[in-house]
Design a protein around this motif. Structure first.
Motif, PDB file in Angstrom:
ATOM      1  N   GLU A 140       0.874  -1.172   0.000  1.00  0.00           N
ATOM      2  CA  GLU A 140       0.000   0.000   0.000  1.00  0.00           C
ATOM      3  C   GLU A 140       0.910   1.221   0.000  1.00  0.00           C
ATOM      4  OE1 GLU A 140      -2.603   1.912   3.405  1.00  0.00           O
ATOM      5  OE2 GLU A 140      -3.661   0.230   2.461  1.00  0.00           O
ATOM      6  N   ASP A 141       0.869   1.996  -1.049  1.00  0.00           N
ATOM      7  CA  ASP A 141       1.755   3.156  -1.202  1.00  0.00           C
ATOM      8  C   ASP A 141       3.223   2.768  -1.009  1.00  0.00           C
ATOM      9  OD1 ASP A 141      -0.402   4.871  -1.709  1.00  0.00           O
ATOM     10  OD2 ASP A 141      -0.697   5.272   0.429  1.00  0.00           O
ATOM     11  N   GLY A 142       3.605   1.593  -1.522  1.00  0.00           N
ATOM     12  CA  GLY A 142       4.987   1.136  -1.458  1.00  0.00           C
ATOM     13  C   GLY A 142       5.375   0.446  -0.166  1.00  0.00           C
ATOM     14  N   GLU A 143       4.458   0.373   0.799  1.00  0.00           N
ATOM     15  CA  GLU A 143       4.773  -0.267   2.079  1.00  0.00           C
ATOM     16  C   GLU A 143       4.178  -1.675   2.129  1.00  0.00           C
ATOM     17  OE1 GLU A 143       4.548   0.426   6.899  1.00  0.00           O
ATOM     18  OE2 GLU A 143       3.558   1.852   5.598  1.00  0.00           O
ATOM     19  N   PRO A 144       4.994  -2.676   2.472  1.00  0.00           N
ATOM     20  CA  PRO A 144       4.482  -4.046   2.564  1.00  0.00           C
ATOM     21  C   PRO A 144       3.364  -4.163   3.604  1.00  0.00           C
ATOM     22  CG  PRO A 144       6.863  -4.067   2.527  1.00  0.00           C
ATOM     23  CD  PRO A 144       6.437  -2.631   2.688  1.00  0.00           C
ATOM     24  N   ARG A 145       2.415  -5.039   3.294  1.00  0.00           N
ATOM     25  CA  ARG A 145       1.312  -5.335   4.216  1.00  0.00           C
ATOM     26  C   ARG A 145       1.295  -6.835   4.493  1.00  0.00           C
ATOM     27  NH1 ARG A 145      -4.271  -3.337   2.319  1.00  0.00           N
ATOM     28  NH2 ARG A 145      -3.758  -4.708   0.599  1.00  0.00           N
ATOM     29  N   TYR A 146       0.806  -7.177   5.671  1.00  0.00           N
ATOM     30  CA  TYR A 146       0.799  -8.560   6.134  1.00  0.00           C
ATOM     31  C   TYR A 146      -0.571  -8.941   6.668  1.00  0.00           C
ATOM     32  CZ  TYR A 146       5.852  -7.826   6.306  1.00  0.00           C
ATOM     33  OH  TYR A 146       7.157  -7.525   5.986  1.00  0.00           O
ATOM     34  N   ARG A 147      -0.887 -10.238   6.580  1.00  0.00           N
ATOM     35  CA  ARG A 147      -2.009 -10.804   7.313  1.00  0.00           C
ATOM     36  C   ARG A 147      -1.419 -11.337   8.611  1.00  0.00           C
ATOM     37  NH1 ARG A 147      -2.928 -14.851   3.544  1.00  0.00           N
ATOM     38  NH2 ARG A 147      -3.889 -16.058   5.209  1.00  0.00           N
ATOM     39  N   ILE A 148      -1.984 -10.931   9.741  1.00  0.00           N
ATOM     40  CA  ILE A 148      -1.487 -11.363  11.040  1.00  0.00           C
ATOM     41  C   ILE A 148      -2.639 -11.963  11.844  1.00  0.00           C
ATOM     42  CG2 ILE A 148       0.439  -9.731  11.114  1.00  0.00           C
ATOM     43  CD1 ILE A 148      -1.273  -7.980  13.004  1.00  0.00           C
ATOM     44  N   LYS A 149      -2.289 -12.805  12.822  1.00  0.00           N
ATOM     45  CA  LYS A 149      -3.302 -13.483  13.618  1.00  0.00           C
ATOM     46  C   LYS A 149      -2.822 -13.610  15.048  1.00  0.00           C
ATOM     47  CE  LYS A 149      -6.888 -16.459  14.150  1.00  0.00           C
ATOM     48  NZ  LYS A 149      -7.108 -16.290  15.562  1.00  0.00           N
ATOM     49  N   SER A 150      -3.701 -13.266  15.992  1.00  0.00           N
ATOM     50  CA  SER A 150      -3.455 -13.474  17.412  1.00  0.00           C
ATOM     51  C   SER A 150      -4.198 -14.728  17.852  1.00  0.00           C
ATOM     52  CB  SER A 150      -3.981 -12.270  18.218  1.00  0.00           C
ATOM     53  OG  SER A 150      -4.010 -12.564  19.599  1.00  0.00           O
ATOM     54  N   THR A 151      -3.630 -15.469  18.782  1.00  0.00           N
ATOM     55  CA  THR A 151      -4.347 -16.629  19.315  1.00  0.00           C
ATOM     56  C   THR A 151      -5.535 -16.199  20.168  1.00  0.00           C
ATOM     57  OG1 THR A 151      -2.878 -16.742  21.227  1.00  0.00           O
ATOM     58  CG2 THR A 151      -2.294 -18.102  19.311  1.00  0.00           C
ATOM     59  N   LEU A 152      -5.601 -14.919  20.535  1.00  0.00           N
ATOM     60  CA  LEU A 152      -6.684 -14.401  21.371  1.00  0.00           C
ATOM     61  C   LEU A 152      -7.871 -13.898  20.556  1.00  0.00           C
ATOM     62  CD1 LEU A 152      -4.489 -12.427  23.923  1.00  0.00           C
ATOM     63  CD2 LEU A 152      -5.412 -14.748  24.143  1.00  0.00           C
ATOM     64  N   GLU A 153      -7.763 -13.902  19.236  1.00  0.00           N
ATOM     65  CA  GLU A 153      -8.842 -13.431  18.363  1.00  0.00           C
ATOM     66  C   GLU A 153      -9.159 -14.509  17.333  1.00  0.00           C
ATOM     67  OE1 GLU A 153      -8.082  -8.650  18.225  1.00  0.00           O
ATOM     68  OE2 GLU A 153      -6.994  -9.867  16.784  1.00  0.00           O
ATOM     69  N   GLN A 154     -10.402 -14.545  16.878  1.00  0.00           N
ATOM     70  CA  GLN A 154     -10.802 -15.529  15.883  1.00  0.00           C
ATOM     71  C   GLN A 154     -10.498 -15.074  14.462  1.00  0.00           C
ATOM     72  OE1 GLN A 154     -14.897 -16.410  16.560  1.00  0.00           O
ATOM     73  NE2 GLN A 154     -14.470 -17.690  18.330  1.00  0.00           N
ATOM     74  N   HIS A 155     -10.303 -13.785  14.260  1.00  0.00           N
ATOM     75  CA  HIS A 155     -10.107 -13.248  12.909  1.00  0.00           C
ATOM     76  C   HIS A 155      -8.655 -12.837  12.677  1.00  0.00           C
ATOM     77  CE1 HIS A 155     -10.930  -9.873  15.626  1.00  0.00           C
ATOM     78  NE2 HIS A 155     -10.110  -9.196  14.850  1.00  0.00           N
ATOM     79  N   GLU A 156      -8.332 -12.690  11.409  1.00  0.00           N
ATOM     80  CA  GLU A 156      -7.027 -12.163  11.018  1.00  0.00           C
ATOM     81  C   GLU A 156      -7.129 -10.652  10.875  1.00  0.00           C
ATOM     82  OE1 GLU A 156      -5.900 -14.058   7.358  1.00  0.00           O
ATOM     83  OE2 GLU A 156      -5.588 -15.986   8.327  1.00  0.00           O
ATOM     84  N   ARG A 157      -5.993 -10.000  10.882  1.00  0.00           N
ATOM     85  CA  ARG A 157      -5.912  -8.558  10.659  1.00  0.00           C
ATOM     86  C   ARG A 157      -4.954  -8.306   9.506  1.00  0.00           C
ATOM     87  NH1 ARG A 157      -7.555  -5.195  14.690  1.00  0.00           N
ATOM     88  NH2 ARG A 157      -8.341  -6.253  16.519  1.00  0.00           N
ATOM     89  N   ILE A 158      -5.107  -7.158   8.884  1.00  0.00           N
ATOM     90  CA  ILE A 158      -4.153  -6.678   7.892  1.00  0.00           C
ATOM     91  C   ILE A 158      -3.356  -5.560   8.566  1.00  0.00           C
ATOM     92  CG2 ILE A 158      -3.829  -5.601   5.631  1.00  0.00           C
ATOM     93  CD1 ILE A 158      -5.046  -8.418   5.503  1.00  0.00           C
ATOM     94  N   ALA A 159      -2.028  -5.647   8.495  1.00  0.00           N
ATOM     95  CA  ALA A 159      -1.173  -4.652   9.140  1.00  0.00           C
ATOM     96  C   ALA A 159      -0.099  -4.178   8.174  1.00  0.00           C
ATOM     97  CB  ALA A 159      -0.519  -5.241  10.380  1.00  0.00           C
ATOM     98  N   LEU A 160       0.189  -2.897   8.238  1.00  0.00           N
ATOM     99  CA  LEU A 160       1.323  -2.344   7.501  1.00  0.00           C
ATOM    100  C   LEU A 160       2.610  -2.753   8.208  1.00  0.00           C
ATOM    101  CD1 LEU A 160      -0.024   1.272   6.927  1.00  0.00           C
ATOM    102  CD2 LEU A 160       0.235  -0.517   5.202  1.00  0.00           C
ATOM    103  N   GLU A 161       3.693  -2.834   7.458  1.00  0.00           N
ATOM    104  CA  GLU A 161       4.967  -3.220   8.046  1.00  0.00           C
ATOM    105  C   GLU A 161       5.376  -2.260   9.178  1.00  0.00           C
ATOM    106  OE1 GLU A 161       8.149  -5.357   5.786  1.00  0.00           O
ATOM    107  OE2 GLU A 161       9.010  -3.331   5.902  1.00  0.00           O
ATOM    108  N   SER A 162       5.058  -0.994   9.044  1.00  0.00           N
ATOM    109  CA  SER A 162       5.403  -0.011  10.076  1.00  0.00           C
ATOM    110  C   SER A 162       4.634  -0.224  11.382  1.00  0.00           C
ATOM    111  CB  SER A 162       5.170   1.406   9.560  1.00  0.00           C
ATOM    112  OG  SER A 162       3.806   1.601   9.225  1.00  0.00           O
ATOM    113  N   GLU A 163       3.579  -1.030  11.355  1.00  0.00           N
ATOM    114  CA  GLU A 163       2.794  -1.328  12.561  1.00  0.00           C
ATOM    115  C   GLU A 163       3.301  -2.576  13.274  1.00  0.00           C
ATOM    116  OE1 GLU A 163      -1.598   0.315  11.418  1.00  0.00           O
ATOM    117  OE2 GLU A 163      -0.972  -1.543  10.437  1.00  0.00           O
ATOM    118  N   LEU A 164       4.320  -3.228  12.733  1.00  0.00           N
ATOM    119  CA  LEU A 164       4.853  -4.454  13.308  1.00  0.00           C
ATOM    120  C   LEU A 164       6.283  -4.255  13.781  1.00  0.00           C
ATOM    121  CD1 LEU A 164       3.631  -6.962  10.568  1.00  0.00           C
ATOM    122  CD2 LEU A 164       2.471  -6.314  12.689  1.00  0.00           C
ATOM    123  N   SER A 165       6.656  -5.014  14.795  1.00  0.00           N
ATOM    124  CA  SER A 165       8.045  -4.967  15.245  1.00  0.00           C
ATOM    125  C   SER A 165       8.492  -6.386  15.608  1.00  0.00           C
ATOM    126  CB  SER A 165       8.231  -4.011  16.426  1.00  0.00           C
ATOM    127  OG  SER A 165       7.422  -4.416  17.506  1.00  0.00           O
TER     128      SER A 165
END
Length: 65
Positions: free
Chosen positions: A37-62
């Motif tokens: 998105e605008d040159g920034e990688p995006r990921y599908r991420i999943k927490s064991t505490l939630e039933q759904h996946e999320r979409i996150a920008l690389e800058s939102e992950l560490s």
């Protein structure tokens, strides 16, 4: 296209922003890649505490120390 910094199945920390709906605390796992998105990688991420996946920008992950 920018290279993806995180690998599939890697544990990451998600930096929740107020613009997104409330997120579970703790670790997330990268479960897939999304188109950039605008040159920034995006990921599908999943927490064991939630039933759904999320979409996150690389800058939102560490890396987990």
């Amino acid at each position: 296209m920018a290279p993806y910094q995180f690998k599939i199945r890697q544990s990451v920390q998600f930096k929740h922003h107020e613009r997104t709906r409330p997120a579970a605390r703790g670790l997330y796992e990268v479960v897939g890649y999304q188109p950039t998105e605008d040159g920034e990688p995006r990921y599908r991420i999943k927490s064991t505490l939630e039933q759904h996946e999320r979409i996150a920008l690389e800058s939102e992950l560490s890396h987990i120390d």
